[in-house]
Design an enzyme around this catalytic site. Structure first.
Site, short mmCIF file in Angstrom:
data_model
loop_
_atom_site.label_atom_id
_atom_site.label_comp_id
_atom_site.label_asym_id
_atom_site.label_seq_id
_atom_site.Cartn_x
_atom_site.Cartn_y
_atom_site.Cartn_z
N GLU A 58 42.35 35.96 33.24
CA GLU A 58 42.29 35.67 34.66
C GLU A 58 42.10 34.21 34.96
OE1 GLU A 58 40.64 39.35 37.07
OE2 GLU A 58 39.07 38.15 36.27
N HIS A 99 33.35 38.05 33.48
CA HIS A 99 34.18 37.59 34.58
C HIS A 99 33.65 36.08 34.99
CE1 HIS A 99 35.47 37.54 38.62
NE2 HIS A 99 36.33 38.38 38.24
N GLU A 105 33.27 34.82 37.58
CA GLU A 105 32.26 34.67 38.58
C GLU A 105 30.66 34.94 37.80
OE1 GLU A 105 33.72 37.89 41.23
OE2 GLU A 105 35.21 36.44 41.96
P1 PGA Z 1 41.50 39.12 43.04
O1 PGA Z 1 40.06 39.28 41.87
O2 PGA Z 1 42.24 40.11 42.59
O3 PGA Z 1 40.58 39.29 44.19
O4 PGA Z 1 42.09 37.71 42.92
C1 PGA Z 1 40.42 39.44 40.61
C2 PGA Z 1 39.36 39.66 39.76
O5 PGA Z 1 38.22 38.72 40.02
O6 PGA Z 1 39.04 40.32 38.89
#
Ligand code: PGA
Length: 248
Positions: free
Chosen positions: A166, A94, A96
């Protein structure tokens, strides 16, 4: 026809008791839905989620794992530990994790290979920053992320992997990609898989879009030919998540 797959990424939200409450509210709303449904909950919530979801059609996912089997890796969680608790899916790479925890395309690849070895289905994340998009680097960047993530993955295993596109600028910002922007990249990811594994696997692999998906924008995103569902952050923390799963 690919079955859509909608996964909630709860991130660092919900204590075990809060998780149980939300899961109990959601089960009757999404258990008989057409798409596959996954709740990717925090590690400590997993045993509770597994217990609640036993006998349902809803799967439990984790949000990360280590690539090593076991050993001196303080604070890490192994694939075996997840598997034993009934986890079926694991989010890998991900943005993050890449941004705050220094994950790289190399570590993503190692985790993908370990997850597959332990019968966990990776949800492999990819996507560009706003700056990369504005520089016109999106497609090359995503191709590179996918090629590295799939290194040494057999064709048989590749078909079962879930890819989540994403765009980082759309995550948690309320700024969803247009359906055309999302489709362009998801179609290009499918093309990349075709180049790596051929037509049949490219046709069967499932590619999600993620980034500010909500009940209002879900159905138009899901109407696009190469978008096979979503990885949902913020909107997965409420019962309205059911409206995304049951999009019309
Ligand atoms: P969000 O996050 O739907 O809050 O934009 C998506 C994700 O990080 O998987």
């Amino acid at each position: 026809m690919r079955t859509k797959i909608i996964a909630g990424n709860w991130k660092m939200n919900k204590t075990p008791s809060e998780a149980v409450d939300l899961i109990r509210s959601l089960i009757p709303l999404v258990n008989d839905s057409d798409p596959d449904v996954v709740f990717c909950v925090p590690f400590v919530d997993i045993p509770y989620a597994s217990e609640e979801l036993k006998g349902t059609n809803i799967a439990v996912g984790a949000q990360n794992m280590h690539w090593e089997e076991k050993g001196a890796f303080t604070g890490e969680i192994s694939a075996d530990m997840l598997y034993e608790l009934g986890v079926e899916y694991v989010i890998i790479g991900h943005s993050e994790r890449r941004q705050y925890f220094a994950e790289t395309d190399e570590s993503v690849n190692k985790k993908v290979l370990t997850a597959l070895d332990h019968e966990l289905i990776p949800i492999v994340c990819c996507g560009e920053t706003l700056e990369q998009r504005e520089n016109g680097d999106t497609l090359d960047l995503v191709r590179g992320q996918i090629e590295k993530a799939f290194e040494n993955v057999s064709a048989e295993d590749a078909a079962g992997i879930i890819i989540a596109y994403e765009p980082i600028w759309a995550i948690g910002t309320g700024k969803v990609a247009t359906k055309e922007q999302a489709e362009e990249v998801c179609a290009y990811i499918r093309l990349t898989i075709r180049d790596l594994y051929g037509e049949e696997i490219a046709d069967s692999i499932r590619i999600q879009y993620g980034g500010s998906v909500n009940p209002e924008n879900a159905s138009e995103l899901f109407s696009m030919p190469d978008i096979d569902g979503a990885l949902v952050g913020g909107a997965s923390l409420k019962v309205d998540f059911a409206d995304i799963v049951n999009y019309k």
